[in-house]
Design a protein around this motif. Sequence first.
Motif, PDB file in Angstrom:
ATOM      1  N   LYS A  54       0.840  -1.212   0.000  1.00  0.00           N
ATOM      2  CA  LYS A  54       0.000   0.000   0.000  1.00  0.00           C
ATOM      3  C   LYS A  54       0.868   1.252   0.000  1.00  0.00           C
ATOM      4  O   LYS A  54       0.623   2.195  -0.747  1.00  0.00           O
ATOM      5  N   ARG A  55       1.873   1.213   0.860  1.00  0.00           N
ATOM      6  CA  ARG A  55       2.815   2.336   0.916  1.00  0.00           C
ATOM      7  C   ARG A  55       3.449   2.543  -0.470  1.00  0.00           C
ATOM      8  O   ARG A  55       3.530   3.660  -0.980  1.00  0.00           O
ATOM      9  N   HIS A  56       3.881   1.464  -1.090  1.00  0.00           N
ATOM     10  CA  HIS A  56       4.523   1.562  -2.402  1.00  0.00           C
ATOM     11  C   HIS A  56       3.535   2.028  -3.468  1.00  0.00           C
ATOM     12  O   HIS A  56       3.895   2.795  -4.359  1.00  0.00           O
ATOM     13  N   TYR A  57       2.299   1.588  -3.355  1.00  0.00           N
ATOM     14  CA  TYR A  57       1.270   2.013  -4.320  1.00  0.00           C
ATOM     15  C   TYR A  57       1.110   3.531  -4.302  1.00  0.00           C
ATOM     16  O   TYR A  57       1.195   4.190  -5.343  1.00  0.00           O
ATOM     17  N   TYR A  58       0.899   4.088  -3.114  1.00  0.00           N
ATOM     18  CA  TYR A  58       0.660   5.537  -3.031  1.00  0.00           C
ATOM     19  C   TYR A  58       1.911   6.341  -3.358  1.00  0.00           C
ATOM     20  O   TYR A  58       1.832   7.424  -3.925  1.00  0.00           O
ATOM     21  N   ALA A  60       4.440   5.320  -5.445  1.00  0.00           N
ATOM     22  CA  ALA A  60       4.698   5.178  -6.890  1.00  0.00           C
ATOM     23  C   ALA A  60       3.718   6.020  -7.700  1.00  0.00           C
ATOM     24  O   ALA A  60       4.077   6.621  -8.710  1.00  0.00           O
ATOM     25  N   LYS A  61       2.477   6.084  -7.247  1.00  0.00           N
ATOM     26  CA  LYS A  61       1.471   6.927  -7.899  1.00  0.00           C
ATOM     27  C   LYS A  61       1.954   8.374  -7.948  1.00  0.00           C
ATOM     28  O   LYS A  61       1.804   9.061  -8.957  1.00  0.00           O
ATOM     29  N   GLY A  62       2.562   8.806  -6.829  1.00  0.00           N
ATOM     30  CA  GLY A  62       3.074  10.172  -6.712  1.00  0.00           C
ATOM     31  C   GLY A  62       4.198  10.470  -7.699  1.00  0.00           C
ATOM     32  O   GLY A  62       4.334  11.596  -8.160  1.00  0.00           O
ATOM     33  N   ILE A  63       5.016   9.451  -7.999  1.00  0.00           N
ATOM     34  CA  ILE A  63       6.122   9.687  -8.932  1.00  0.00           C
ATOM     35  C   ILE A  63       5.739   9.245 -10.343  1.00  0.00           C
ATOM     36  O   ILE A  63       6.588   9.086 -11.219  1.00  0.00           O
ATOM     37  N   ASP A  64       4.435   9.073 -10.556  1.00  0.00           N
ATOM     38  CA  ASP A  64       3.891   8.796 -11.877  1.00  0.00           C
ATOM     39  C   ASP A  64       4.430   7.498 -12.489  1.00  0.00           C
ATOM     40  O   ASP A  64       4.800   7.444 -13.654  1.00  0.00           O
ATOM     41  N   ALA A  65       4.496   6.459 -11.681  1.00  0.00           N
ATOM     42  CA  ALA A  65       4.928   5.148 -12.167  1.00  0.00           C
ATOM     43  C   ALA A  65       3.709   4.218 -12.164  1.00  0.00           C
ATOM     44  O   ALA A  65       3.624   3.274 -11.383  1.00  0.00           O
ATOM     45  N   GLN A  66       2.755   4.539 -13.014  1.00  0.00           N
ATOM     46  CA  GLN A  66       1.457   3.877 -12.966  1.00  0.00           C
ATOM     47  C   GLN A  66       1.477   2.347 -13.123  1.00  0.00           C
ATOM     48  O   GLN A  66       0.816   1.650 -12.348  1.00  0.00           O
ATOM     49  N   PRO A  67       2.247   1.796 -14.085  1.00  0.00           N
ATOM     50  CA  PRO A  67       2.222   0.323 -14.228  1.00  0.00           C
ATOM     51  C   PRO A  67       2.678  -0.390 -12.958  1.00  0.00           C
ATOM     52  O   PRO A  67       2.070  -1.376 -12.547  1.00  0.00           O
ATOM     53  N   ALA A  68       3.739   0.135 -12.330  1.00  0.00           N
ATOM     54  CA  ALA A  68       4.222  -0.469 -11.084  1.00  0.00           C
ATOM     55  C   ALA A  68       3.186  -0.279  -9.981  1.00  0.00           C
ATOM     56  O   ALA A  68       2.894  -1.211  -9.221  1.00  0.00           O
ATOM     57  N   ALA A  69       2.621   0.940  -9.921  1.00  0.00           N
ATOM     58  CA  ALA A  69       1.616   1.222  -8.893  1.00  0.00           C
ATOM     59  C   ALA A  69       0.443   0.251  -9.005  1.00  0.00           C
ATOM     60  O   ALA A  69      -0.058  -0.253  -7.997  1.00  0.00           O
ATOM     61  N   ASP A  70       0.007  -0.026 -10.238  1.00  0.00           N
ATOM     62  CA  ASP A  70      -1.101  -0.965 -10.447  1.00  0.00           C
ATOM     63  C   ASP A  70      -0.783  -2.348  -9.886  1.00  0.00           C
ATOM     64  O   ASP A  70      -1.627  -2.986  -9.263  1.00  0.00           O
ATOM     65  N   GLU A  71       0.451  -2.800 -10.116  1.00  0.00           N
ATOM     66  CA  GLU A  71       0.884  -4.111  -9.589  1.00  0.00           C
ATOM     67  C   GLU A  71       0.897  -4.099  -8.064  1.00  0.00           C
ATOM     68  O   GLU A  71       0.450  -5.041  -7.422  1.00  0.00           O
ATOM     69  N   PHE A  72       1.428  -3.015  -7.497  1.00  0.00           N
ATOM     70  CA  PHE A  72       1.505  -2.913  -6.032  1.00  0.00           C
ATOM     71  C   PHE A  72       0.106  -3.016  -5.425  1.00  0.00           C
ATOM     72  O   PHE A  72      -0.102  -3.714  -4.433  1.00  0.00           O
ATOM     73  N   SER A 114       9.820   1.689   3.285  1.00  0.00           N
ATOM     74  CA  SER A 114       9.189   2.956   2.920  1.00  0.00           C
ATOM     75  C   SER A 114      10.086   3.764   1.996  1.00  0.00           C
ATOM     76  O   SER A 114      10.240   4.971   2.137  1.00  0.00           O
ATOM     77  N   SER A 115      10.681   3.069   1.029  1.00  0.00           N
ATOM     78  CA  SER A 115      11.535   3.742   0.050  1.00  0.00           C
ATOM     79  C   SER A 115      10.717   4.684  -0.828  1.00  0.00           C
ATOM     80  O   SER A 115       9.530   4.483  -1.051  1.00  0.00           O
ATOM     81  N   THR A 116      11.387   5.730  -1.325  1.00  0.00           N
ATOM     82  CA  THR A 116      10.719   6.640  -2.263  1.00  0.00           C
ATOM     83  C   THR A 116      11.221   6.414  -3.690  1.00  0.00           C
ATOM     84  O   THR A 116      10.750   7.050  -4.626  1.00  0.00           O
ATOM     85  N   LYS A 117      12.194   5.537  -3.842  1.00  0.00           N
ATOM     86  CA  LYS A 117      12.742   5.221  -5.167  1.00  0.00           C
ATOM     87  C   LYS A 117      12.063   3.972  -5.716  1.00  0.00           C
ATOM     88  O   LYS A 117      12.045   2.929  -5.051  1.00  0.00           O
ATOM     89  N   LEU A 118      11.550   4.086  -6.938  1.00  0.00           N
ATOM     90  CA  LEU A 118      10.778   2.988  -7.513  1.00  0.00           C
ATOM     91  C   LEU A 118      11.562   1.676  -7.571  1.00  0.00           C
ATOM     92  O   LEU A 118      11.054   0.615  -7.187  1.00  0.00           O
ATOM     93  N   LYS A 119      12.813   1.764  -8.034  1.00  0.00           N
ATOM     94  CA  LYS A 119      13.614   0.546  -8.164  1.00  0.00           C
ATOM     95  C   LYS A 119      13.804  -0.145  -6.816  1.00  0.00           C
ATOM     96  O   LYS A 119      13.693  -1.372  -6.703  1.00  0.00           O
ATOM     97  N   LYS A 120      14.067   0.664  -5.800  1.00  0.00           N
ATOM     98  CA  LYS A 120      14.272   0.125  -4.450  1.00  0.00           C
ATOM     99  C   LYS A 120      12.985  -0.535  -3.940  1.00  0.00           C
ATOM    100  O   LYS A 120      13.016  -1.589  -3.310  1.00  0.00           O
TER     101      LYS A 120
END
Length: 176
Positions: A54-58, A60-72, A114-120
């Motif tokens: 959930k943390r990663h979803y919200y 990733a959404k913020g950094i506009d990484a929609q495909p990853a956010a959808d998976e999360f 609670s990383s803010t980097k998508l790759k991490k």
Amino acid sequence: MKEFLTDVETLRKRARENMDKGSVTDAYGADLERVLYVLNQALATELVCVLRYKRHYYTAKGIDAQPAADEFLQHAGEEEGHANQIAARISQLGGEPDFNPETLLERSHSEYNSSTKLKKMIQEDLVAERVAIASYTEIIAWLGDGDPTTRRMLEEILAVEEEHAEDMLDLLGGLT
Ligand SMILES: [Fe+2]
Ligand SMILES: [Fe+2]
């Protein structure tokens, strides 16, 4: 044809004894206390996975990484489903599902992140899935034939965790 193990009279008599144990009968072949302990660890693991995804979803959404956010988000929902299945099984076995947030991380096999980097984020999710896969595989082998219902449930969950790991690996591959 193989003869039935226990005669019907004895089966019926035993079923009337210890009726307060519900679904748990003399035929239960696993260490019930240990099974409940392990299932509560698995419950904590799933709940931590829900929170991390959930943390990663919200984030990733913020950094506009929609495909990853959808998976999360999809994984968060599936981990919640696993938590529900495990909690229901704990109750069915006469135990108490532990949802105490104070001890959640201690009891969980997987870690929060609670990383803010998508790759991490994706790397940490992949690690958590691999932890879940390894621990479910061990629990399934340990249960053997002692509790086929719990084993079958965990086998189904394990298959989904393997899909989750594959999804995270695919996402990671798409980044580089
Ligand atoms: Fe799960
Ligand atoms: Fe998973």
